[in-house]
Write a protein that holds these residues in place. Structure first.
Motif, PDB file in Angstrom:
ATOM      1  N   ALA A 141       0.838  -1.195   0.000  1.00  0.00           N
ATOM      2  CA  ALA A 141       0.000   0.000   0.000  1.00  0.00           C
ATOM      3  C   ALA A 141       0.876   1.249   0.000  1.00  0.00           C
ATOM      4  CB  ALA A 141      -0.907  -0.003   1.226  1.00  0.00           C
ATOM      5  N   GLY A 142       0.364   2.318  -0.577  1.00  0.00           N
ATOM      6  CA  GLY A 142       1.100   3.569  -0.574  1.00  0.00           C
ATOM      7  C   GLY A 142       0.593   4.523  -1.633  1.00  0.00           C
ATOM      8  N   THR A 143       1.219   5.680  -1.693  1.00  0.00           N
ATOM      9  CA  THR A 143       0.909   6.675  -2.715  1.00  0.00           C
ATOM     10  C   THR A 143       1.842   6.463  -3.898  1.00  0.00           C
ATOM     11  OG1 THR A 143       0.187   8.238  -1.042  1.00  0.00           O
ATOM     12  CG2 THR A 143       0.703   9.121  -3.222  1.00  0.00           C
ATOM     13  N   TYR A 144       1.260   6.344  -5.077  1.00  0.00           N
ATOM     14  CA  TYR A 144       2.010   6.065  -6.295  1.00  0.00           C
ATOM     15  C   TYR A 144       1.821   7.193  -7.298  1.00  0.00           C
ATOM     16  CZ  TYR A 144       2.472   1.178  -4.732  1.00  0.00           C
ATOM     17  OH  TYR A 144       2.764   0.028  -4.038  1.00  0.00           O
ATOM     18  N   ARG A 145       2.849   7.406  -8.110  1.00  0.00           N
ATOM     19  CA  ARG A 145       2.740   8.313  -9.250  1.00  0.00           C
ATOM     20  C   ARG A 145       3.016   7.510 -10.520  1.00  0.00           C
ATOM     21  NH1 ARG A 145       6.900  12.789  -9.118  1.00  0.00           N
ATOM     22  NH2 ARG A 145       5.487  13.760  -7.617  1.00  0.00           N
ATOM     23  N   ILE A 146       2.087   7.581 -11.465  1.00  0.00           N
ATOM     24  CA  ILE A 146       2.207   6.848 -12.728  1.00  0.00           C
ATOM     25  C   ILE A 146       2.210   7.865 -13.860  1.00  0.00           C
ATOM     26  CG2 ILE A 146       1.168   5.120 -14.236  1.00  0.00           C
ATOM     27  CD1 ILE A 146      -0.265   3.996 -11.741  1.00  0.00           C
TER      28      ILE A 146
END
Length: 464
Positions: free
Chosen positions: A351-356
């Protein structure tokens, strides 16, 4: 009485199975060739399966006998017949013919119109169920493309571009082409033994896009014409190693893309603007970014809770972006695939904050995990993150005359502006300094910033 009941149940089951196969629509995923002119005679179980080269487009190579007959069937049953438009239609190489669809388990001879080869020989047949056309050619020879190719030509202004096969499936060439020609060869510079890979018919114009896909042939003739580019512009060119054909796609920027998956907040829901949509980069129209919270451990029951893919439109039928192999790790930098019908997906583990970030011209993607638990999308947000900036002087947020201005001393950040009740009204995926929102009315707003070493939320008051 028991025997009668069993017999009725069996009869009912057969009727259901037969009804399921009686759809009156063409299936664009499969096609078979059958007839005594083919090696398969009229045996539906041995009918030759044609190679799918696109949705509704099929290819078959093999031997046909003159004076005998053949047709096509959409399933391994005499139900959906793709036939000629006149009785005893003679066919020859280099010509195309209209097709007709007949749906019946008991097709009479007046409608069961078949084709007859005008000469015995080895053929390659193309069938396009979208336009209901068939074309015959000399049998195409298999072309074994190498693992590395070099593109050149006047459309590339004479430069040489090295290309490597991606996923063992295809080569891609994305560029801003000039008017001219393109050729592909197996050496950086031409030699006496250089092999050139060109369309079966010279001068195929890539301007017409994917609708015009050309089979490949191999030659050592260095004077070949190759592909033509009549209209200059940005294109993505595909050479399919698996299908031995090539085509191009005109670049058209997307206003958004849609992230869906079991690890997303709303799972496979693509119609929620707040959580699934990508934001375009105003200075690079081919680049779009999504940033938000993903987890494989949502506290509910959902399909494929650790997987995701990208849609180009809010439906399940348009082009999708997916990896070349199933369950490919999301984090990293790589090419993605737009071709093929395999429903492969990316996978996350934490889990976490992702940037795509997606480049729709080069069809490349970069995904990074920004932190373990910050959640950017939605009203309920966590600002606890790894290595968060504590010193407010490193980030400047100012608002005046309806605009919000951000200046970051810690590198590029993603910025989103929200109303006090959590509604996102503006965002910028990559900002170091500049205006991120304009035209705002008086009131209180929440500005959120997220970067490699920063995650903070700050209230601002717009008073003029």
């Amino acid at each position: 009485m028991k025997r009668i009941s069993i017999w009725l149940c069996a009869l009912f089951a057969v009727m259901i199975m037969k009804a399921a196969d009686m759809s009156n629509s063409l299936e664009l995923s499969q096609l078979y060739i059958i007839g005594d002119a083919t090696p398969y005679a009229w045996d539906v179980q041995k009918a030759g399966e044609m190679q799918k080269v696109d949705d509704g487009v099929f290819r078959w190579s093999g031997h046909l006998e003159a004076g005998k007959e053949f047709k096509f069937i959409n399933t391994r049953a005499f139900f959906k017949h793709i036939v000629a438009t006149c009785s005893g239609q003679l066919v020859g190489k280099g010509r195309s013919y209209n097709l007709n669809l007949e749906i019946s388990y008991t097709l009479d001879s007046n409608r069961d119109l078949k084709f007859k080869p005008s000469a015995t020989g080895d053929y390659t047949i193309y069938v396009d169920l979208r336009s209901m056309q068939m074309a015959l050619y000399d049998e195409e020879r298999a072309v074994n493309l190498p693992d590395k190719l070099y593109a050149t030509g006047s459309a590339l202004d004479g430069k040489v571009v090295e290309m490597e096969v991606i996923g063992g499936i295809e080569y891609k060439l994305a560029d801003d082409f000039k008017s001219g020609s393109i050729i592909f060869r197996d050496t950086p510079q031409p030699t006496a033994s250089t092999k050139y890979y060109v369309p079966l018919f010279d001068g195929v114009d890539i301007t017409f896009g994917k609708a015009v896909n050309a089979s490949l042939k191999e030659t050592t003739n260095g004077d070949v014409e190759g592909w033509s580019v009549a209209v200059p512009g940005k294109y993505t060119f595909y050479l399919r190693k698996d299908l031995q054909l090539a085509y191009a796609k005109t670049f058209k920027p997307f206003s958004t893309l849609y992230l869906v998956g079991g690890c997303c907040e709303l799972a496979w829901n693509y119609w929620d603007a707040a959580s699934s949509r990508f934001t375009p980069n105003p200075s690079k129209p081919e680049e779009l970014t999504w940033e938000g919270y993903l987890t494989p451990n949502w506290n509910d029951s959902r399909n494929e809770p650790d997987k995701l893919k990208i849609l180009t439109a809010p439906d399940w039928f348009s082009e999708t972006y997916h990896p070349y192999v199933p369950d490919y790790p999301l984090v990293g930098e790589y090419n993605f695939r737009t071709t093929g019908s395999e429903d492969f997906k990316w996978i996350i583990y934490d889990a976490g904050t992702y940037r795509i970030t997606v480049n729709t011209l080069t069809e490349t993607m970069k995904a990074v995990k920004l932190n373990n638990n910050a959640k950017l999308n939605g009203a309920n947000q966590s600002t606890a993150a790894i290595d968060c900036v504590k010193e407010p002087s490193l980030v400047k947020i100012a608002c005046s005359r309806g605009a919000v201005y951000v200046k970051s001393a810690v590198g590029e950040v993603a910025v989103s502006v929200h109303t006090i009740d959590g509604k996102r009204i503006a965002s910028a995926p990559v900002v170091k300094e500049g205006v991120v929102a304009e035209g705002l009315s008086k009131g209180i707003y929440v500005v959120k910033l997220l970067g490699n070493t920063i995650c903070l939320s700050r209230k601002v008051v717009m008073d003029e």
